[in-house]
Enzyme design. Structure first.
Site, mmCIF file in Angstrom:
data_model
loop_
_atom_site.group_PDB
_atom_site.id
_atom_site.type_symbol
_atom_site.label_atom_id
_atom_site.label_comp_id
_atom_site.label_asym_id
_atom_site.label_seq_id
_atom_site.Cartn_x
_atom_site.Cartn_y
_atom_site.Cartn_z
ATOM 1 N N ARG A 1 -5.906 33.496 10.749
ATOM 2 C CA ARG A 1 -4.981 32.703 11.579
ATOM 3 C C ARG A 1 -3.741 33.470 12.008
ATOM 4 O O ARG A 1 -3.260 33.285 13.129
ATOM 5 C CB ARG A 1 -4.570 31.436 10.810
ATOM 6 C CG ARG A 1 -5.708 30.460 10.614
ATOM 7 C CD ARG A 1 -5.363 29.387 9.623
ATOM 8 N NE ARG A 1 -5.150 29.922 8.283
ATOM 9 C CZ ARG A 1 -4.805 29.202 7.226
ATOM 10 N NH1 ARG A 1 -4.618 27.907 7.361
ATOM 11 N NH2 ARG A 1 -4.650 29.768 6.040
ATOM 12 N N ASN B 1 -8.439 37.793 1.145
ATOM 13 C CA ASN B 1 -8.152 36.975 2.334
ATOM 14 C C ASN B 1 -7.375 35.716 1.958
ATOM 15 O O ASN B 1 -7.636 35.106 0.931
ATOM 16 C CB ASN B 1 -9.490 36.604 3.008
ATOM 17 C CG ASN B 1 -9.337 35.544 4.097
ATOM 18 O OD1 ASN B 1 -9.943 34.477 4.007
ATOM 19 N ND2 ASN B 1 -8.543 35.815 5.105
ATOM 20 N N GLY B 2 -6.430 35.386 2.838
ATOM 21 C CA GLY B 2 -5.692 34.144 2.703
ATOM 22 C C GLY B 2 -4.212 34.330 2.944
ATOM 23 O O GLY B 2 -3.551 35.092 2.239
ATOM 24 N N LYS C 1 -18.934 36.572 2.855
ATOM 25 C CA LYS C 1 -17.569 36.046 2.823
ATOM 26 C C LYS C 1 -17.596 34.754 2.033
ATOM 27 O O LYS C 1 -18.276 33.805 2.414
ATOM 28 C CB LYS C 1 -17.061 35.814 4.241
ATOM 29 C CG LYS C 1 -15.650 35.244 4.270
ATOM 30 C CD LYS C 1 -15.006 35.472 5.612
ATOM 31 C CE LYS C 1 -13.643 34.835 5.687
ATOM 32 N NZ LYS C 1 -13.711 33.376 5.890
ATOM 33 N N PRO D 1 -13.526 35.867 10.784
ATOM 34 C CA PRO D 1 -14.215 35.001 11.739
ATOM 35 C C PRO D 1 -13.583 33.622 11.782
ATOM 36 O O PRO D 1 -13.189 33.082 10.745
ATOM 37 C CB PRO D 1 -15.642 34.912 11.166
ATOM 38 C CG PRO D 1 -15.486 35.175 9.694
ATOM 39 C CD PRO D 1 -14.317 36.113 9.559
ATOM 40 N N MET D 2 -13.472 33.042 12.961
ATOM 41 C CA MET D 2 -12.989 31.669 13.106
ATOM 42 C C MET D 2 -13.784 30.976 14.202
ATOM 43 O O MET D 2 -13.676 31.350 15.379
ATOM 44 C CB MET D 2 -11.493 31.645 13.451
ATOM 45 C CG MET D 2 -10.584 31.875 12.262
ATOM 46 S SD MET D 2 -8.852 31.913 12.728
ATOM 47 C CE MET D 2 -8.739 33.528 13.479
ATOM 48 N N ALA D 3 -14.568 29.974 13.796
ATOM 49 C CA ALA D 3 -15.362 29.219 14.761
ATOM 50 C C ALA D 3 -14.423 28.607 15.794
ATOM 51 O O ALA D 3 -13.375 28.065 15.444
ATOM 52 C CB ALA D 3 -16.147 28.125 14.045
ATOM 53 N N GLN E 1 -21.939 36.711 11.924
ATOM 54 C CA GLN E 1 -21.943 35.873 10.721
ATOM 55 C C GLN E 1 -22.936 34.716 10.840
ATOM 56 O O GLN E 1 -22.907 33.958 11.809
ATOM 57 C CB GLN E 1 -20.554 35.294 10.441
ATOM 58 C CG GLN E 1 -20.508 34.671 9.039
ATOM 59 C CD GLN E 1 -19.233 33.913 8.746
ATOM 60 O OE1 GLN E 1 -18.922 32.949 9.436
ATOM 61 N NE2 GLN E 1 -18.514 34.315 7.718
ATOM 62 N N CYS F 1 -17.331 28.267 4.415
ATOM 63 C CA CYS F 1 -16.927 27.182 5.320
ATOM 64 C C CYS F 1 -16.832 25.859 4.559
ATOM 65 O O CYS F 1 -17.767 25.458 3.878
ATOM 66 C CB CYS F 1 -17.925 27.050 6.478
ATOM 67 S SG CYS F 1 -17.441 25.737 7.606
HETATM 68 C C1 LIG Z 1 -10.266 27.197 12.898
HETATM 69 C C2 LIG Z 1 -10.887 28.045 11.823
HETATM 70 C C3 LIG Z 1 -12.220 28.409 11.918
HETATM 71 C C4 LIG Z 1 -12.810 29.183 10.910
HETATM 72 N N1 LIG Z 1 -14.116 29.568 11.048
HETATM 73 C C5 LIG Z 1 -14.672 30.380 10.117
HETATM 74 C C6 LIG Z 1 -16.005 30.870 10.283
HETATM 75 O O1 LIG Z 1 -16.684 30.599 11.285
HETATM 76 N N2 LIG Z 1 -16.513 31.662 9.290
HETATM 77 C C7 LIG Z 1 -15.775 32.005 8.178
HETATM 78 O O2 LIG Z 1 -16.274 32.714 7.317
HETATM 79 N N3 LIG Z 1 -14.508 31.569 8.018
HETATM 80 C C8 LIG Z 1 -13.952 30.794 8.962
HETATM 81 N N4 LIG Z 1 -12.643 30.408 8.822
HETATM 82 C C9 LIG Z 1 -11.853 30.878 7.657
HETATM 83 C C10 LIG Z 1 -11.068 32.154 7.995
HETATM 84 O O3 LIG Z 1 -11.924 33.236 8.301
HETATM 85 C C11 LIG Z 1 -10.161 32.553 6.804
HETATM 86 O O4 LIG Z 1 -10.978 32.759 5.674
HETATM 87 C C12 LIG Z 1 -9.124 31.496 6.453
HETATM 88 O O5 LIG Z 1 -8.523 30.975 7.625
HETATM 89 C C13 LIG Z 1 -8.032 32.075 5.539
HETATM 90 O O6 LIG Z 1 -7.468 33.237 6.106
HETATM 91 P P1 LIG Z 1 -6.062 33.206 6.932
HETATM 92 O O7 LIG Z 1 -5.049 32.556 6.046
HETATM 93 O O8 LIG Z 1 -5.771 34.640 7.250
HETATM 94 O O9 LIG Z 1 -6.315 32.371 8.148
HETATM 95 C C14 LIG Z 1 -12.051 29.604 9.791
HETATM 96 C C15 LIG Z 1 -10.705 29.240 9.712
HETATM 97 C C16 LIG Z 1 -10.119 28.473 10.704
HETATM 98 C C17 LIG Z 1 -8.661 28.104 10.568
#
Ligand SMILES: Cc1cc2nc3c(=O)[nH]c(=O)nc-3n(C[C@H](O)[C@H](O)[C@H](O)COP(=O)(O)O)c2cc1C
Length: 330
Positions: free
Chosen positions: A228, A203-204, A142, A19-21, A73, A103
């Site tokens: 991302r 994740n990451g 998460k 999820p990404m807001a 979520q 978050c």
């Molecule tokens: C712009 C943005 C918004 C995000 N919003 C949420 C969210 O709403 N809920 C959540 O659990 N994680 C959120 N995350 C975290 C991501 O889900 C993820 O855990 C984090 O980016 C690491 O994974 P990645 O390296 O694959 O991006 C957000 C990350 C970014 C960059």
């Protein structure tokens, strides 16, 4: 290899979309599921806003994503309100309910929600229990590695969540203090996997199939969550799934296919939210599609100007024009 199962759901693939807001709206989720995301999750929504019946918040959950399980979520820090929020969305169309314990945003943690919950493993369990008591769906969590180097609490929080009935746990392997940058700590994913019996997703920083394979191999986790890395590149799911499933790598999409995906995604955003709301959000989505293109700097600037859906045609024409320019112009 058996597929990942939790709460009666079976995932079609082991790589899921995080999820990404501000990004993971219905159009974005549809695209990722279509390219093989094992599940998708809504943007985080406020438990309080749901209990007030806030229409805008409810609209963030709709429509459900087709093609793979879809989770909603919630964020919040008060078990009773989280429970009420779960009850308020019981009539919505989704498959599982995920709780945000990761978050890092100041406006979320200052109220005690998001990654601030990692300071209170017991409260994490109480929240899961309250949500479970008010939903018919499986509940997942998460979380992060912890709050900071002095509070690495993922194992304690994961155990409390499992005991309260969480069906799957995702671990973003960084503390809140680390936000999104220094490298991830695979060891914490391994420790959580060893501490609980429910499926664990790591994740990451997954950008390539090799990153996903290394995380699976080095932590023993059941699957991976990608956030991302998939923006502007939904094909990453096809590449990662193929690697995990031992299949040959799929051919890379050509430029036309990439631009078609972008165009369709933005059209869908406009249909669902109207041009005025959708186009500013489309700018951020479009920028991700410019990765690796010739003239990416100029193209990113063009993305920032998108105002009307018709601007997409000019942007895409400019993408092709930039790729035809001779190399020495750069
Ligand atoms: C712009 C943005 C918004 C995000 N919003 C949420 C969210 O709403 N809920 C959540 O659990 N994680 C959120 N995350 C975290 C991501 O889900 C993820 O855990 C984090 O980016 C690491 O994974 P990645 O390296 O694959 O991006 C957000 C990350 C970014 C960059």
């Amino acid at each position: 290899m058996r597929p990942i199962q939790f709460g009666g759901l079976t995932l079609p693939h082991r790589a899921v979309f995080g999820p990404m807001a501000g990004f993971t709206d219905a159009a974005c989720r549809r695209l990722m599921a279509q390219h093989g995301a094992g599940f998708t999750v809504s943007e985080m929504v406020s438990s309080r806003a749901l209990t007030f019946g806030d229409h805008k918040t409810f609209s963030l959950l709709r429509p459900r994503t087709p093609g793979a399980p879809y989770g909603v979520q919630l964020f919040g820090e008060v078990p009773a309100i989280m429970g009420q929020a779960a009850a308020a969305i019981e009539g919505e169309d989704f498959d599982f309910l995920d709780i945000n314990m990761g978050c890092p945003a100041p406006k979320i943690v200052s109220g005690g929600a998001g990654s601030a919950l990692m300071l209170h493993p017991e409260l994490c369990g109480e929240i899961v229990a309250a949500v479970k008591a008010h939903t018919s769906r499986p509940v997942t969590v998460k979380m992060r590695k912890g709050w900071d180097a002095d509070h690495v609490t993922a194992v304690a929080c994961a155990k409390a969540c499992q005991e309260a009935g969480a069906a799957l746990i995702t671990v973003h392997a960084r503390t809140r203090q680390q936000m999104y940058t220094p490298g991830i700590d695979l060891e914490i994913i391994r420790a959580v996997k060893q501490a609980v019996s429910v499926p664990v997703l790591g994740n990451g920083d997954i950008q390539t199939p090799e990153d996903a394979l290394a995380m699976l191999r080095e932590t023993g986790c059941d699957g991976v969550m990608i956030a991302r890395g998939a923006l502007g590149d939904p094909w990453l799911f096809e590449r990662v799934n193929a690697a995990i499933e031992g299949l040959p790598q799929p051919p890379a999409p050509n430029l036309q296919a990439r631009m078609n995906a972008l165009r369709r995604q933005v059209e869908e955003m406009v249909q669902q939210k109207g041009e005025r709301t959708a186009m500013p959000q489309a700018r951020a989505q479009a920028i991700h599609y410019m990765k690796g293109l010739k003239g990416a700097g100029a193209l990113r600037r063009a993305c920032c100007q998108l105002t009307y859906l018709s601007d997409m045609d000019d942007l895409i024409a400019e993408v092709f024009a930039q790729q035809r320019r001779p190399e020495e112009a750069f």
